[in-house]
Design a protein around this motif. Structure first.
Motif, short mmCIF file in Angstrom:
data_model
loop_
_atom_site.label_atom_id
_atom_site.label_comp_id
_atom_site.label_asym_id
_atom_site.label_seq_id
_atom_site.Cartn_x
_atom_site.Cartn_y
_atom_site.Cartn_z
N GLU A 1 61.37 33.74 61.15
CA GLU A 1 61.33 34.93 62.00
C GLU A 1 62.27 36.00 61.45
OE1 GLU A 1 61.93 36.16 66.71
OE2 GLU A 1 62.54 34.17 66.03
N ALA A 2 63.44 35.59 60.99
CA ALA A 2 64.41 36.54 60.43
C ALA A 2 63.85 37.22 59.19
CB ALA A 2 65.72 35.81 60.11
N LEU B 1 70.07 34.94 58.41
CA LEU B 1 69.94 34.78 56.96
C LEU B 1 71.30 34.65 56.27
CD1 LEU B 1 66.95 37.15 56.17
CD2 LEU B 1 66.96 34.67 56.47
N GLU B 2 72.33 35.24 56.87
CA GLU B 2 73.69 35.03 56.34
C GLU B 2 74.06 33.56 56.40
OE1 GLU B 2 76.70 38.83 56.98
OE2 GLU B 2 76.19 37.59 58.70
N LEU C 1 63.02 41.35 58.71
CA LEU C 1 63.59 42.16 57.63
C LEU C 1 62.58 42.43 56.51
CD1 LEU C 1 67.17 40.62 57.39
CD2 LEU C 1 66.48 42.74 58.49
N GLY C 2 61.44 41.77 56.53
CA GLY C 2 60.42 42.00 55.51
C GLY C 2 60.82 41.49 54.15
N VAL C 3 61.40 40.30 54.11
CA VAL C 3 61.84 39.71 52.84
C VAL C 3 61.24 38.31 52.70
CG1 VAL C 3 64.00 41.01 52.78
CG2 VAL C 3 63.96 38.77 53.88
N THR C 4 61.28 37.78 51.48
CA THR C 4 60.79 36.44 51.21
C THR C 4 61.98 35.54 50.86
OG1 THR C 4 60.49 36.83 48.85
CG2 THR C 4 58.62 37.37 50.29
N SER D 1 69.03 45.23 67.65
CA SER D 1 69.67 43.93 67.85
C SER D 1 68.88 42.82 67.17
CB SER D 1 69.87 43.64 69.34
OG SER D 1 68.72 43.11 69.92
N LYS D 2 67.55 42.93 67.14
CA LYS D 2 66.73 41.95 66.42
C LYS D 2 67.06 41.97 64.93
CE LYS D 2 63.67 39.71 68.92
NZ LYS D 2 63.68 38.26 68.99
N VAL D 3 67.21 43.17 64.37
CA VAL D 3 67.56 43.31 62.96
C VAL D 3 68.93 42.67 62.70
CG1 VAL D 3 68.15 45.01 61.17
CG2 VAL D 3 66.11 45.33 62.59
N GLN D 4 69.88 42.90 63.60
CA GLN D 4 71.22 42.32 63.47
C GLN D 4 71.15 40.80 63.52
OE1 GLN D 4 74.21 43.71 62.84
NE2 GLN D 4 75.22 41.73 62.98
#
Length: 117
Positions: free
Chosen positions: A57-58, A103-104, A62-65, A94-97
């Motif tokens: 979902e994260a 992912l961190e 963020l649109g990353v692989t 807040s979803k982006v955060q």
């Protein structure tokens, strides 16, 4: 005399009604605890509060692989966060955060798992 009788009837009727409401409320609580409704409602509340964002979902937010380098993830995060700060919604921000935080944690876990060179 008639006013006094009427006042007594109103007071007695109010008392009877109040006792009936209290008794109905107690019965409803007893039925809820027997059926597990109260416990189920509490469990649903806890489940909603502790819902953790998944890595998938994260990455979608963020649109990353999985192959995207960490620096690129940070760039995407900064862009999305700033765009939502200017024109967007606090919810999306807040979803982006939360996606970045998720992912961190994944990134730190991967860096700790690799042996030093």
């Amino acid at each position: 005399m008639a006013a006094k009788i009427l006042a007594n009837l109103i007071v007695m009727g109010g008392g009877i009604l109040a006792r009936a409401v209290v008794q109905a409320y107690r019965q409803a609580l007893a039925n809820a605890s027997k059926n597990g409704v109260a416990q189920e409602a509490m469990q649903n509340t806890i489940r909603r509060a502790s819902k953790v964002m998944t890595e998938q979902e994260a990455r979608q937010i963020l649109g990353v692989t999985e192959e995207t380098p960490w620096e690129e993830i940070i760039k995407k995060y900064d862009t999305l966060f700033e765009n939502n700060a200017k024109n967007g919604s606090f919810y999306l921000q807040s979803k982006v955060q939360r996606a970045k935080e998720c992912l961190e944690a994944v990134n730190q876990g991967k860096s700790e798992g690799t042996p030093p060179s």
